[in-house]
Design a protein around this motif. Structure first.
Motif, PDB file in Angstrom:
ATOM      1  N   LEU A 183      52.932  14.427  65.914  1.00  0.00           N
ATOM      2  CA  LEU A 183      52.672  12.983  66.207  1.00  0.00           C
ATOM      3  C   LEU A 183      52.555  11.647  64.779  1.00  0.00           C
ATOM      4  O   LEU A 183      52.988  10.643  64.806  1.00  0.00           O
ATOM      5  N   THR A 184      51.741  12.035  64.248  1.00  0.00           N
ATOM      6  CA  THR A 184      50.645  11.652  62.960  1.00  0.00           C
ATOM      7  C   THR A 184      51.510  12.229  61.706  1.00  0.00           C
ATOM      8  O   THR A 184      51.685  10.974  60.516  1.00  0.00           O
ATOM      9  N   ASP A 185      52.649  13.072  61.807  1.00  0.00           N
ATOM     10  CA  ASP A 185      53.532  12.718  60.242  1.00  0.00           C
ATOM     11  C   ASP A 185      52.703  13.458  59.669  1.00  0.00           C
ATOM     12  O   ASP A 185      52.541  13.298  58.513  1.00  0.00           O
ATOM     13  N   SER A 186      51.923  14.161  59.683  1.00  0.00           N
ATOM     14  CA  SER A 186      50.482  14.934  58.785  1.00  0.00           C
ATOM     15  C   SER A 186      50.699  16.304  58.207  1.00  0.00           C
ATOM     16  O   SER A 186      50.054  16.638  57.239  1.00  0.00           O
ATOM     17  N   CYS A 187      51.789  16.670  58.741  1.00  0.00           N
ATOM     18  CA  CYS A 187      51.804  18.112  58.281  1.00  0.00           C
ATOM     19  C   CYS A 187      53.482  17.794  57.526  1.00  0.00           C
ATOM     20  O   CYS A 187      54.083  17.549  57.464  1.00  0.00           O
ATOM     21  N   PRO A 188      53.244  18.353  55.853  1.00  0.00           N
ATOM     22  CA  PRO A 188      54.592  17.680  55.233  1.00  0.00           C
ATOM     23  C   PRO A 188      55.928  18.985  55.545  1.00  0.00           C
ATOM     24  O   PRO A 188      56.638  18.218  54.629  1.00  0.00           O
ATOM     25  N   TYR A 189      55.590  20.054  56.202  1.00  0.00           N
ATOM     26  CA  TYR A 189      56.411  21.235  56.172  1.00  0.00           C
ATOM     27  C   TYR A 189      56.783  20.340  57.726  1.00  0.00           C
ATOM     28  O   TYR A 189      58.630  20.492  57.939  1.00  0.00           O
ATOM     29  N   PHE A 190      56.708  19.832  58.379  1.00  0.00           N
ATOM     30  CA  PHE A 190      56.944  18.837  59.554  1.00  0.00           C
ATOM     31  C   PHE A 190      58.069  17.758  59.358  1.00  0.00           C
ATOM     32  O   PHE A 190      59.254  17.439  59.717  1.00  0.00           O
ATOM     33  N   TYR A 191      57.203  16.975  58.041  1.00  0.00           N
ATOM     34  CA  TYR A 191      57.718  15.866  57.476  1.00  0.00           C
ATOM     35  C   TYR A 191      59.634  15.592  57.234  1.00  0.00           C
ATOM     36  O   TYR A 191      60.375  15.654  57.032  1.00  0.00           O
ATOM     37  N   PHE A 192      59.314  17.708  56.242  1.00  0.00           N
ATOM     38  CA  PHE A 192      60.643  17.846  55.789  1.00  0.00           C
ATOM     39  C   PHE A 192      61.460  18.407  56.567  1.00  0.00           C
ATOM     40  O   PHE A 192      63.207  18.298  56.069  1.00  0.00           O
ATOM     41  N   SER A 193      61.378  18.392  57.902  1.00  0.00           N
ATOM     42  CA  SER A 193      62.363  19.595  58.569  1.00  0.00           C
ATOM     43  C   SER A 193      63.325  18.213  59.422  1.00  0.00           C
ATOM     44  O   SER A 193      62.451  17.569  59.693  1.00  0.00           O
ATOM     45  N   ASP A 194      64.560  18.879  59.130  1.00  0.00           N
ATOM     46  CA  ASP A 194      65.537  18.495  59.923  1.00  0.00           C
ATOM     47  C   ASP A 194      65.652  18.544  61.372  1.00  0.00           C
ATOM     48  O   ASP A 194      66.162  17.950  62.068  1.00  0.00           O
ATOM     49  N   LEU A 195      65.458  20.067  61.537  1.00  0.00           N
ATOM     50  CA  LEU A 195      65.464  20.272  63.148  1.00  0.00           C
ATOM     51  C   LEU A 195      63.966  21.339  63.378  1.00  0.00           C
ATOM     52  O   LEU A 195      63.377  21.596  62.310  1.00  0.00           O
ATOM     53  N   ILE A 196      63.827  21.375  64.831  1.00  0.00           N
ATOM     54  CA  ILE A 196      61.908  22.181  64.805  1.00  0.00           C
ATOM     55  C   ILE A 196      62.578  22.474  66.456  1.00  0.00           C
ATOM     56  O   ILE A 196      63.596  22.763  66.865  1.00  0.00           O
ATOM     57  N   LEU A 197      61.947  23.990  65.854  1.00  0.00           N
ATOM     58  CA  LEU A 197      62.850  25.151  67.129  1.00  0.00           C
ATOM     59  C   LEU A 197      61.712  25.653  68.045  1.00  0.00           C
ATOM     60  O   LEU A 197      60.737  25.629  67.176  1.00  0.00           O
ATOM     61  N   GLY A 198      61.946  25.335  69.131  1.00  0.00           N
ATOM     62  CA  GLY A 198      61.073  25.303  69.723  1.00  0.00           C
ATOM     63  C   GLY A 198      61.183  26.796  71.132  1.00  0.00           C
ATOM     64  O   GLY A 198      62.283  27.017  70.630  1.00  0.00           O
ATOM     65  N   GLU A 199      60.459  27.207  71.784  1.00  0.00           N
ATOM     66  CA  GLU A 199      60.286  27.788  73.096  1.00  0.00           C
ATOM     67  C   GLU A 199      60.266  27.755  74.032  1.00  0.00           C
ATOM     68  O   GLU A 199      58.192  27.253  74.044  1.00  0.00           O
ATOM     69  N   THR A 200      59.851  28.337  74.827  1.00  0.00           N
ATOM     70  CA  THR A 200      59.531  28.512  76.798  1.00  0.00           C
ATOM     71  C   THR A 200      58.772  29.326  76.347  1.00  0.00           C
ATOM     72  O   THR A 200      58.727  30.426  77.173  1.00  0.00           O
ATOM     73  N   THR A 201      57.810  29.801  75.394  1.00  0.00           N
ATOM     74  CA  THR A 201      57.087  30.855  75.933  1.00  0.00           C
ATOM     75  C   THR A 201      55.616  30.357  76.531  1.00  0.00           C
ATOM     76  O   THR A 201      55.032  31.191  77.339  1.00  0.00           O
ATOM     77  N   CYS A 202      55.019  28.728  76.813  1.00  0.00           N
ATOM     78  CA  CYS A 202      54.892  28.777  78.289  1.00  0.00           C
ATOM     79  C   CYS A 202      54.825  27.651  78.647  1.00  0.00           C
ATOM     80  O   CYS A 202      55.535  26.647  77.832  1.00  0.00           O
ATOM     81  N   ASP A 203      54.652  27.646  79.831  1.00  0.00           N
ATOM     82  CA  ASP A 203      54.596  26.028  80.104  1.00  0.00           C
ATOM     83  C   ASP A 203      54.428  24.457  79.900  1.00  0.00           C
ATOM     84  O   ASP A 203      54.586  23.791  79.599  1.00  0.00           O
ATOM     85  N   GLY A 204      52.665  24.919  79.082  1.00  0.00           N
ATOM     86  CA  GLY A 204      52.453  23.693  78.123  1.00  0.00           C
ATOM     87  C   GLY A 204      53.367  23.945  76.739  1.00  0.00           C
ATOM     88  O   GLY A 204      53.608  22.127  76.338  1.00  0.00           O
ATOM     89  N   LYS A 205      53.004  24.375  76.373  1.00  0.00           N
ATOM     90  CA  LYS A 205      54.464  24.545  74.768  1.00  0.00           C
ATOM     91  C   LYS A 205      55.933  24.467  75.574  1.00  0.00           C
ATOM     92  O   LYS A 205      56.107  23.005  74.724  1.00  0.00           O
ATOM     93  N   LYS A 206      56.629  24.229  76.833  1.00  0.00           N
ATOM     94  CA  LYS A 206      57.667  23.611  76.785  1.00  0.00           C
ATOM     95  C   LYS A 206      58.107  22.189  76.767  1.00  0.00           C
ATOM     96  O   LYS A 206      59.056  21.255  76.779  1.00  0.00           O
ATOM     97  N   LYS A 207      56.958  21.876  77.755  1.00  0.00           N
ATOM     98  CA  LYS A 207      56.363  20.788  78.262  1.00  0.00           C
ATOM     99  C   LYS A 207      56.567  19.495  77.073  1.00  0.00           C
ATOM    100  O   LYS A 207      56.932  18.222  76.489  1.00  0.00           O
ATOM    101  N   MET A 208      55.115  20.360  75.801  1.00  0.00           N
ATOM    102  CA  MET A 208      55.218  19.232  74.592  1.00  0.00           C
ATOM    103  C   MET A 208      56.446  18.968  73.888  1.00  0.00           C
ATOM    104  O   MET A 208      56.751  18.273  73.781  1.00  0.00           O
ATOM    105  N   TYR A 209      57.144  20.372  74.320  1.00  0.00           N
ATOM    106  CA  TYR A 209      58.710  20.250  73.172  1.00  0.00           C
ATOM    107  C   TYR A 209      58.965  18.624  74.093  1.00  0.00           C
ATOM    108  O   TYR A 209      59.970  18.092  72.555  1.00  0.00           O
ATOM    109  N   GLU A 210      59.380  18.188  75.185  1.00  0.00           N
ATOM    110  CA  GLU A 210      60.035  17.559  75.205  1.00  0.00           C
ATOM    111  C   GLU A 210      59.575  15.968  74.719  1.00  0.00           C
ATOM    112  O   GLU A 210      60.377  14.780  74.797  1.00  0.00           O
ATOM    113  N   LEU A 211      57.901  16.055  74.541  1.00  0.00           N
ATOM    114  CA  LEU A 211      57.544  14.755  73.351  1.00  0.00           C
ATOM    115  C   LEU A 211      57.827  14.592  72.444  1.00  0.00           C
ATOM    116  O   LEU A 211      58.225  13.502  71.220  1.00  0.00           O
ATOM    117  N   MET A 212      57.664  15.457  71.500  1.00  0.00           N
ATOM    118  CA  MET A 212      58.189  16.072  70.304  1.00  0.00           C
ATOM    119  C   MET A 212      59.337  15.882  70.242  1.00  0.00           C
ATOM    120  O   MET A 212      59.258  15.225  68.861  1.00  0.00           O
TER     121      MET A 212
END
Length: 383
Positions: free
Chosen positions: A87-116
């Motif tokens: 959200l804050t774009d404060s991770c340089p690796y996130f900044y340089f990423s063209d795509l983020i790979l998520g996974e449904t390992t838990c309910d919290g993460k899979k819903k967070m990925y919707e926002l991400m």
């Protein structure tokens, strides 16, 4: 005494902070980058796409306050930290990423990925809830193929079978190099502290080529053994040998390792997914590549799987192989799968020579240091 081992370990500790300069250079040369969070991420597919897999920032409380503007406060700190950095774009690796790979390992993460996904494109892999049965295997294999197709579309490339086979071999070489360092913890006393070991395990996720990873690990291993043979041993032989299990560990949760090692113990084994769990099994190079990847990653014994007997078997084997005196489980607040599984984990650990077990719950703040110190010191004194 000229003891050069700490400097060698510091290289891995600094990798996260310094390698974003290298990534900037790679991006300027046209390289694609895929950010990952979880050990279920099939990095071989990313490498086969000639892209760079990189672990993303998720182990600090720095970004949690910003994350709580959108997320509930009583949520796992790993999820909040991951989202806060995005959200804050404060991770340089996130900044340089063209795509983020998520996974449904838990309910919290899979819903967070919707926002991400509103911040940066996210490809979400649907992880089965069990390793048992052909349906689970087929689902996970199909998810790996879907990810391969997404990368082909996203980067306008074609991933050949030859590319994938080479990526599998390269990644297996990296795992073997990691294990060659990791398994030095079986020595009595170990040639390095648990804090040093964790810095290596975590630091390799911020190195970008197979050659760089293998060369650094080989040099570190050789250095460690040389110093050990010369009598430069940072750990006393009579310290209780501790295995850490539970949630992913690094960054802010290094406090657990420090408290153990500052109060009489030494951590010689990390079973959790920032440790041995992710590298213990290699990808089978003799069968269909997609079958092999599905098999390897589906076999990771995470608490999100039910049942999860393989985790208990792994723990019992590691207790014997590493001559463990006690097991410490770290559970992050609101991580329900590990918290609930803790009861069965304790029973499985106790079955091996009645090995003592303690489970501690924490988050990414430092406010519970005093309480943790009291509990862990008492546990170590009991050993």
């Amino acid at each position: 005494m000229n003891y050069s081992l700490p400097k060698a370990f510091q290289e891995f500790d600094d990798a996260k902070k310094e390698n974003f300069i290298k990534m900037k250079d790679l991006k300027e040369k046209g390289k694609n980058v895929v950010g990952t969070y979880c050990t279920y991420s099939p990095t071989e597919i990313i490498k086969a796409a000639k892209a760079i897999p990189v672990g993303l920032c998720a182990m600090s409380d720095e970004s949690i306050e910003d994350a709580e503007k959108h997320l509930p406060r009583n949520l796992c700190p790993l999820i909040k930290s991951s989202y806060g950095y995005a959200l804050t774009d404060s991770c340089p690796y996130f900044y340089f990423s063209d795509l983020i790979l998520g996974e449904t390992t838990c309910d919290g993460k899979k819903k967070m990925y919707e926002l991400m996904n509103e911040v940066k494109p996210v490809h979400l892999m649907q992880l089965p809830q069990t390793t048992e049965g052909q349906m689970s295997f087929d689902l996970w294999k199909s998810e790996i193929i879907k990810f391969k197709e997404r990368l082909e579309e996203e980067f306008d490339i074609r991933i050949s079978d030859e590319d994938l086979k080479k990526a599998i071999k390269d990644r297996n070489k990296e795992r073997k190099a990691l294990k060659s360092v990791y398994e030095l913890g079986k020595m009595v006393p170990p040639p390095f502290t648990g804090e040093n070991l964790l810095s290596v395990l975590y630091g390799t996720t911020f190195k970008f080529t197979t050659e760089e990873i293998i060369d650094s690990l080989s040099e570190l291993r050789e250095n460690a053994l040389k110093e050990y043979e010369n009598g430069n041993r940072p750990v006393s032989e009579d310290k209780p040998r501790i295995l850490i299990t539970g949630c992913p560990m690094a960054g802010a949760t290094m406090k657990i390792v420090k408290l153990i090692e500052e109060n009489g113990g030494t951590v010689v084994c990390f079973e959790n997914c920032t440790g041995l769990k992710a590298i213990e099994e290699l990808v089978n190079e003799d069968i269909d590549a997609y079958d092999a990847l599905a098999e390897k990653y589906l076999n990771i014994p995470c608490s999100v799987m039910t049942p999860n007997e393989d985790r208990f078997k792994l723990l019992q084997r590691l207790i014997k192989e590493y001559n463990i005196d006690g097991v410490v489980e770290m559970v992050l607040q609101a991580c329900h799968t590990y918290a609930i599984e803790s009861y069965n984990t304790k029973n499985a650990v106790n079955l091996v020579n009645d090995t003592p077990f303690i489970s501690v719950e924490t988050d990414y703040s430092q406010s519970d240091i005093g309480q943790l110190k009291t509990r862990l010191t008492a546990f170590l004194e009991m050993l």
